[in-house]
Design a protein around this motif. Structure first.
Motif, PDB file in Angstrom:
ATOM      1  N   VAL A 129       0.817  -1.202   0.000  1.00  0.00           N
ATOM      2  CA  VAL A 129       0.000   0.000   0.000  1.00  0.00           C
ATOM      3  C   VAL A 129       0.856   1.259   0.000  1.00  0.00           C
ATOM      4  O   VAL A 129       0.463   2.293  -0.552  1.00  0.00           O
ATOM      5  N   TYR A 130       2.043   1.169   0.602  1.00  0.00           N
ATOM      6  CA  TYR A 130       2.900   2.358   0.714  1.00  0.00           C
ATOM      7  C   TYR A 130       3.712   2.629  -0.554  1.00  0.00           C
ATOM      8  O   TYR A 130       4.376   3.652  -0.657  1.00  0.00           O
ATOM      9  N   ASP A 131       3.662   1.732  -1.539  1.00  0.00           N
ATOM     10  CA  ASP A 131       4.474   1.893  -2.743  1.00  0.00           C
ATOM     11  C   ASP A 131       3.735   2.757  -3.756  1.00  0.00           C
ATOM     12  O   ASP A 131       2.970   2.261  -4.584  1.00  0.00           O
ATOM     13  N   THR A 132       3.967   4.068  -3.667  1.00  0.00           N
ATOM     14  CA  THR A 132       3.330   5.055  -4.533  1.00  0.00           C
ATOM     15  C   THR A 132       1.815   4.960  -4.404  1.00  0.00           C
ATOM     16  O   THR A 132       1.224   5.551  -3.515  1.00  0.00           O
TER      17      THR A 132
ATOM     18  N   ASP B 216      -2.721   1.680  -3.131  1.00  0.00           N
ATOM     19  CA  ASP B 216      -3.981   1.835  -2.401  1.00  0.00           C
ATOM     20  C   ASP B 216      -4.991   0.743  -2.718  1.00  0.00           C
ATOM     21  O   ASP B 216      -5.752   0.297  -1.850  1.00  0.00           O
ATOM     22  N   TRP B 217      -5.012   0.304  -3.989  1.00  0.00           N
ATOM     23  CA  TRP B 217      -6.031  -0.654  -4.404  1.00  0.00           C
ATOM     24  C   TRP B 217      -5.733  -2.066  -3.916  1.00  0.00           C
ATOM     25  O   TRP B 217      -6.573  -2.967  -4.060  1.00  0.00           O
ATOM     26  N   ALA B 218      -4.559  -2.262  -3.283  1.00  0.00           N
ATOM     27  CA  ALA B 218      -4.240  -3.573  -2.724  1.00  0.00           C
ATOM     28  C   ALA B 218      -4.978  -3.815  -1.409  1.00  0.00           C
ATOM     29  O   ALA B 218      -5.074  -4.954  -0.940  1.00  0.00           O
ATOM     30  N   VAL B 219      -5.505  -2.753  -0.810  1.00  0.00           N
ATOM     31  CA  VAL B 219      -6.177  -2.867   0.490  1.00  0.00           C
ATOM     32  C   VAL B 219      -7.670  -3.120   0.274  1.00  0.00           C
ATOM     33  O   VAL B 219      -8.346  -2.325  -0.386  1.00  0.00           O
ATOM     34  N   PRO B 220      -8.209  -4.217   0.805  1.00  0.00           N
ATOM     35  CA  PRO B 220      -9.656  -4.467   0.689  1.00  0.00           C
ATOM     36  C   PRO B 220     -10.451  -3.312   1.304  1.00  0.00           C
ATOM     37  O   PRO B 220      -9.976  -2.648   2.233  1.00  0.00           O
ATOM     38  N   TRP B 221     -11.654  -3.085   0.817  1.00  0.00           N
ATOM     39  CA  TRP B 221     -12.421  -1.915   1.234  1.00  0.00           C
ATOM     40  C   TRP B 221     -12.678  -1.888   2.743  1.00  0.00           C
ATOM     41  O   TRP B 221     -12.576  -0.834   3.384  1.00  0.00           O
ATOM     42  N   ASP B 222     -12.993  -3.024   3.349  1.00  0.00           N
ATOM     43  CA  ASP B 222     -13.237  -3.054   4.799  1.00  0.00           C
ATOM     44  C   ASP B 222     -12.006  -2.609   5.574  1.00  0.00           C
ATOM     45  O   ASP B 222     -12.110  -1.868   6.553  1.00  0.00           O
ATOM     46  N   ALA B 223     -10.838  -3.079   5.143  1.00  0.00           N
ATOM     47  CA  ALA B 223      -9.591  -2.685   5.797  1.00  0.00           C
ATOM     48  C   ALA B 223      -9.290  -1.214   5.530  1.00  0.00           C
ATOM     49  O   ALA B 223      -8.744  -0.511   6.387  1.00  0.00           O
ATOM     50  N   TRP B 224      -9.650  -0.757   4.326  1.00  0.00           N
ATOM     51  CA  TRP B 224      -9.426   0.657   4.002  1.00  0.00           C
ATOM     52  C   TRP B 224     -10.249   1.552   4.924  1.00  0.00           C
ATOM     53  O   TRP B 224      -9.744   2.524   5.488  1.00  0.00           O
ATOM     54  N   VAL B 225     -11.490   1.225   5.096  1.00  0.00           N
ATOM     55  CA  VAL B 225     -12.361   2.016   5.971  1.00  0.00           C
ATOM     56  C   VAL B 225     -11.828   2.005   7.407  1.00  0.00           C
ATOM     57  O   VAL B 225     -11.881   3.010   8.119  1.00  0.00           O
ATOM     58  N   ALA B 226     -11.278   0.859   7.835  1.00  0.00           N
ATOM     59  CA  ALA B 226     -10.731   0.752   9.189  1.00  0.00           C
ATOM     60  C   ALA B 226      -9.498   1.637   9.376  1.00  0.00           C
ATOM     61  O   ALA B 226      -9.115   1.956  10.498  1.00  0.00           O
ATOM     62  N   GLY B 227      -8.866   2.028   8.265  1.00  0.00           N
ATOM     63  CA  GLY B 227      -7.684   2.883   8.342  1.00  0.00           C
ATOM     64  C   GLY B 227      -7.998   4.352   8.510  1.00  0.00           C
ATOM     65  O   GLY B 227      -7.089   5.177   8.600  1.00  0.00           O
ATOM     66  N   SER B 228      -9.283   4.691   8.573  1.00  0.00           N
ATOM     67  CA  SER B 228      -9.684   6.076   8.812  1.00  0.00           C
ATOM     68  C   SER B 228      -9.534   6.401  10.290  1.00  0.00           C
ATOM     69  O   SER B 228      -9.716   5.555  11.166  1.00  0.00           O
ATOM     70  N   ALA B 229      -9.227   7.683  10.588  1.00  0.00           N
ATOM     71  CA  ALA B 229      -9.106   8.117  11.982  1.00  0.00           C
ATOM     72  C   ALA B 229     -10.445   8.538  12.553  1.00  0.00           C
ATOM     73  O   ALA B 229     -10.585   8.719  13.759  1.00  0.00           O
TER      74      ALA B 229
END
Length: 431
Positions: free
Chosen positions: A410-413, A416-429
């Motif tokens: 996910v950190y390589d430029t 972002d699309w490697a992160v499943p949507w549920d995990a992406w939402v969990a990454g919000s503050a």
């Protein structure tokens, strides 16, 4: 000394005389329990007390001598108390906090707010009923503002009120950089929005609430924090072609934690062009290209060999150069490492910061369509590379399958699309 004022005090009597009056009244009433109270005497004593207290009232206003002067002073004091300035003195406030002056009695005649150091006036406006004045522009950090207000009471008398408002002094100010930069206005469907701060943000929720993304047409999306300094935003699915995206970083005056405040507000507007998605398959050594969902071209490819496999997943184009020097030292693989390389290539489009590009490679033409022999790039022949370069741009997508490599981080430029949507939402503050 004011002669008329002195005469006024003498007519009221001295404190000693007033004490004797009260004492005599008390003795007289105490000595005759069955006698009705001397109402005239009590009234006289009350009037005397009121006059004496009135003589102690202080005010900087002017008035007539005698009882009229005392009444005028009392009215002025009440009117002055009715002019309220917010924020209150002694507070250190964010510079986005408006200064509000309110006449609780009467109306406001004039209000000025001045930066004490710069001697510049703050813009503001009176309400239609002239009872409220509100500042209309942000203040500065670490500044004191002098407020001067004049109110008019119901009888037309004017009262002045002054106050100071002080803004907070940040330990540091955080600047929000954007990727893509505001100079970029046209992107592909895979383009994430990136905000990078130059200071640590310990209150990520406060920062995220100040970052607003709107898309037209509206699409579900969310923020994901990669670190204390970097937040990414993407939709649940690729952006729709033709979408207008607006990012507003309204962080000026926002407390980001640890004494760090936002340095400035910034805006970014992007337009999403046609959907261009290339699907590269390491099992077939072929790449199919889709425009707005329709297959428009297929081309033979060669991806990374077993020792240097191409990362799996959706890659997003972040840069393109017609001539580019490929140097493995840029990501830490340098001679004498056998994996090191340096070569000049044509029609190069970057798809990760790990040295992965889609580009022309005449040396691998014989393997294109039959074997994966590259250092991780997607190799094309000259004609296909030129066509691909002409049609693909920033934000367009290259999806890699069956490469034998790991998932693009996910950190390589733009991983972002490697992160499943549920995990992406969990990454919000903001929960």
């Amino acid at each position: 000394m004011n002669p008329s004022g002195a005469g006024h005090a003498n007519r009221r009597g001295t404190p000693e005389q007033f004490d004797r009056i009260i004492s005599n009244r008390s003795i007289e009433n105490h000595g005759d329990q069955m006698r009705k109270p001397d109402r005239l005497g009590v009234l006289a004593a009350a009037v005397a007390a009121a006059l004496l207290l009135g003589g102690c009232t202080s005010d900087t206003g002017t008035g007539t001598a005698g009882g009229g002067q005392a009444a005028d002073r009392t009215t002025r004091a009440a009117a002055a108390a009715g002019v309220v300035v917010a924020p209150a003195a002694g507070e250190q406030v964010a510079p986005t906090t408006p200064i509000v002056v309110t006449a609780e009695q009467g109306t406001l005649d004039a209000v000025t707010v001045t930066n004490a150091k710069k001697a510049t006036q703050v813009k503001g406006a009176l309400s239609a009923d002239r009872k409220t004045w509100t500042s209309a522009e942000p203040l500065g950090y670490a500044s004191t503002y002098q407020v001067k207000a004049t109110a008019v009471d119901a009888d037309g008398r004017k009262v002045d009120r002054t106050a100071d408002v002080t803004t907070v002094s940040p330990k540091a100010q955080a600047y929000p950089s954007f990727i893509p930069a505001p100079s970029i206005t046209d992107v592909g469907v895979g383009q994430p929005l990136v905000v990078k701060f130059d200071q640590d943000v310990t209150d990520k929720a406060a920062a995220e609430k100040a970052l607003t993304v709107t898309s037209t047409p509206a699409q579900t999306g969310g923020w994901y924090w990669l670190s204390k300094r970097e937040a990414h935003y993407r939709p649940k699915e690729y952006w729709q072609a033709g979408t207008t995206i607006k990012l507003h970083a309204g962080i000026y005056g926002v407390d980001l934690g640890g004494g760090v405040y936002g340095q400035t507000d910034r805006d970014l507007t992007l337009k999403v062009h046609d959907s261009w998605v290339a699907k590269a398959d390491g099992a077939t050594e072929k790449m199919d290209v889709f425009q707005n969902g329709a297959l428009v071209k297929s081309m033979p490819i060669s991806m990374g060999k077993d020792a240097t496999p191409t990362h799996l997943g959706a890659h997003v184009i972040s840069d393109k150069k017609q001539k580019y020097t490929m140097d493995s030292c840029t990501y830490g693989v340098c001679p004498p490492d056998p994996k090191a390389y340096r070569s000049d290539e044509n029609f190069a489009l970057r798809i990760s910061n790990d040295g992965e590009f889609v580009h022309e490679n005449p040396n691998s033409v014989g393997s294109q369509g039959s074997a994966n022999v590259s250092h991780g790039c997607v190799n094309l022949n000259a004609a296909n590379a030129s066509w691909f370069f002409d049609h693909f741009n920033l934000g367009d997508v290259v999806e890699v399958a069956n490469s034998g490599g790991p998932q693009l981080p996910v950190y390589d430029t733009y991983g972002d699309w490697a992160v499943p949507w549920d995990a992406w939402v969990a990454g919000s503050a903001v929960k």
